[in-house]
Design an enzyme around this catalytic site. Structure first.
Site, short mmCIF file in Angstrom:
data_model
loop_
_atom_site.label_atom_id
_atom_site.label_comp_id
_atom_site.label_asym_id
_atom_site.label_seq_id
_atom_site.Cartn_x
_atom_site.Cartn_y
_atom_site.Cartn_z
N SER A 22 0.60 -1.03 0.10
CA SER A 22 0.29 0.06 -0.38
C SER A 22 0.85 1.21 -0.05
CB SER A 22 -1.04 0.01 1.85
OG SER A 22 -2.26 1.18 1.37
N ASP A 37 -0.13 -4.21 -4.03
CA ASP A 37 -1.77 -2.50 -3.70
C ASP A 37 -0.91 -1.55 -3.39
OD1 ASP A 37 -4.20 -3.56 -5.17
OD2 ASP A 37 -5.06 -2.99 -3.37
N HIS A 59 -7.71 -5.12 -0.57
CA HIS A 59 -6.28 -4.26 -0.69
C HIS A 59 -5.89 -5.31 0.72
CE1 HIS A 59 -3.92 -1.45 -1.20
NE2 HIS A 59 -4.23 -0.77 0.48
#
Length: 451
Positions: free
Chosen positions: A159, A183, A253
């Site tokens: 992330s 991601d 996610h």
């Protein structure tokens, strides 16, 4: 005192002394009050090696001599977490470290920047990514001064951590060996120029996984190769409605981490097929892997470096693969070719079930209605949840989805299933499928002379 009691007591004393001498560090666990007021970034580096798999050592940013297990001649992987709005440690951190060390004798450094990531103000956490990157850049430069090679450094960012890895790589002029983005965060990064996000120039090789492009993730390609699992959205097994609570927001996610761990553990392999869109991938229009040479299409995850040279020549490659709901996440891909002898065109869906050695696996090709026309081969793409090494029987079902219309029959002249890994083909000839009725038969090896 019996001898065994004496030995047990001695062992306990030795264990206590070892524990006193070697303090085990843990990831910072901040409560919500800290998350509101945390301003001191305080990046902590937790070192794991095969000499201290379960007991992290807090690494000095300047004095490496106090950590003899930190061997700079080994490869070093940095695990960089993302946004932590509640301040809680990522539940996957220890498993991630364990798997990397089980796979390779290396240094694993868990980057704990929770003081910067744990903030209810996401804008502040994004601002802190630059500070974390500068801190880590300085540390890696000192590693280099002490003999470490930048080629041997692998930054794995989740992330926001993916963009931190990119900033570090840019600070070091793209000399880092590899960056893996899991991601990469989308909010406040989408639309940014390359210098303000992860991009292919940040390392010698950049591989990226996308699992939540319609939510918390980044939609566009960011690396030399970008993998879109299940199209990059709506991961199987994740909640579909907001009534599922927080997991509705984070499941897609976080799936990026779980998929990568499967690849580290060699649980199974998922090939990414190069394609311009997920729709074309599902339609079976992107199964050609010749551009990658004898190795075929790239395998997602830890071992993708096997394709590094060809991927660097290709520039940026966008690939797709599908997964199961739970680990092992990999699916088994077949090309399905159907030829009918109905006079009229038929539209519908095919379900294929394979049986072998007491197991069965099913693939329903229903993302769109397929057209079946007389003496014309219809090519489909089927993905099964498991790989049966020996297929003894096959079942087929044809459906149209039309409840009120008359039931149709699909007169199959030939159906051919080709395993995309083993290149083995199974065929069946002259089968009549009544709508919504399953037909089971024994397939036979295909002969090139037939049709």
């Amino acid at each position: 005192m019996f001898l065994w009691q004496y030995l047990l007591t001695l062992l306990l004393l030795i264990t206590v002394q070892i524990c006193k001498a070697q303090r085990c560090e843990e990831f910072t666990d901040l409560n919500l009050s800290h998350a509101f007021i945390g301003t001191n970034l305080n990046v902590r580096l937790l070192l794991y090696t095969r000499e201290n798999v379960t007991c992290a050592a807090l690494v000095s940013h300047t004095n490496f001599s106090s950590h003899p297990q930190f061997n700079l001649s080994r490869r070093t992987a940095f695990i960089i977490h993302g946004y932590r709005p509640t301040g809680s440690p990522p539940g996957w951190i220890q498993k991630f470290s364990d798997m990397l060390l089980d796979r390779e004798d290396m240094n694993v450094i868990v980057v704990d920047w929770n003081y910067g990531a744990a903030n209810v103000n996401y804008f502040k956490a994004v601002e802190n990514t630059y500070k974390a990157a500068d801190n880590l850049t300085a540390f890696i430069k000192i590693m280099q001064e002490n003999g470490a090679s930048l080629n041997s450094i692998h930054l794995i960012g989740v992330s926001l951590g993916a963009h931190i890895a990119g900033f570090i790589g840019a600070n070091l002029n793209g000399s880092i060996g590899r960056i893996t983005g899991l991601d990469a965060a989308g909010p406040l990064y989408t639309g940014n120029p390359p210098e303000k996000r992860l991009d292919p120039t940040d390392a010698q090789f950049v591989d990226v996984l996308h699992t939540d492009i319609d939510g918390l993730g980044f939609r566009e390609p960011l690396g030399h190769i970008d993998f879109y699992a299940n199209g990059g959205t709506d991961q199987p097994g994740c909640p579909k409605t907001i009534f599922s609570g927080s997991s509705y927001f984070k499941c897609d996610h976080q799936r990026s981490v779980m998929l990568f761990l499967d690849s580290v553990d060699r649980t199974c392999t998922s090939r990414g097929f190069p394609c311009s869109s997920y729709k074309d991938f599902l339609n079976g229009n992107c199964l050609n892997c010749e551009v990658f040479g004898a190795e075929g299409c790239p395998v997602f995850g830890y071992d993708v470096t096997k394709w590094r040279d060809v991927l660097l020549k290709l520039g940026q490659t966008k690939t797709y693969f599908n997964t199961n709901k739970v680990s092992p996440y990999c699916t088994t891909s077949y090309r399905v070719e159907v030829m009918i002898w109905n006079q009229d065109v038929r539209w519908g869906y095919i379900t294929v079930k394979l049986h072998g050695n007491g197991k069965e696996t099913v693939a329903t090709i229903n993302h769109r209605a397929s057209q079946f026309q007389k003496f014309t081969e219809t090519k489909l793409f089927a993905q099964f949840d498991k790989d049966l090494q020996s297929v003894k029987k096959m079942s087929l079902k044809f459906s149209t989805g039309n409840v009120l219309k008359p039931k149709y029959k699909l007169r199959v002249l030939r159906i051919r299933l080709t395993h995309l890994e083993r290149k083995e083909s199974l065929c069946r000839y002259d089968v009549i499928l009544e709508e919504n009725k399953e037909v089971t038969f024994r397939p036979i090896p295909c002969e090139d002379s037939n049709f």
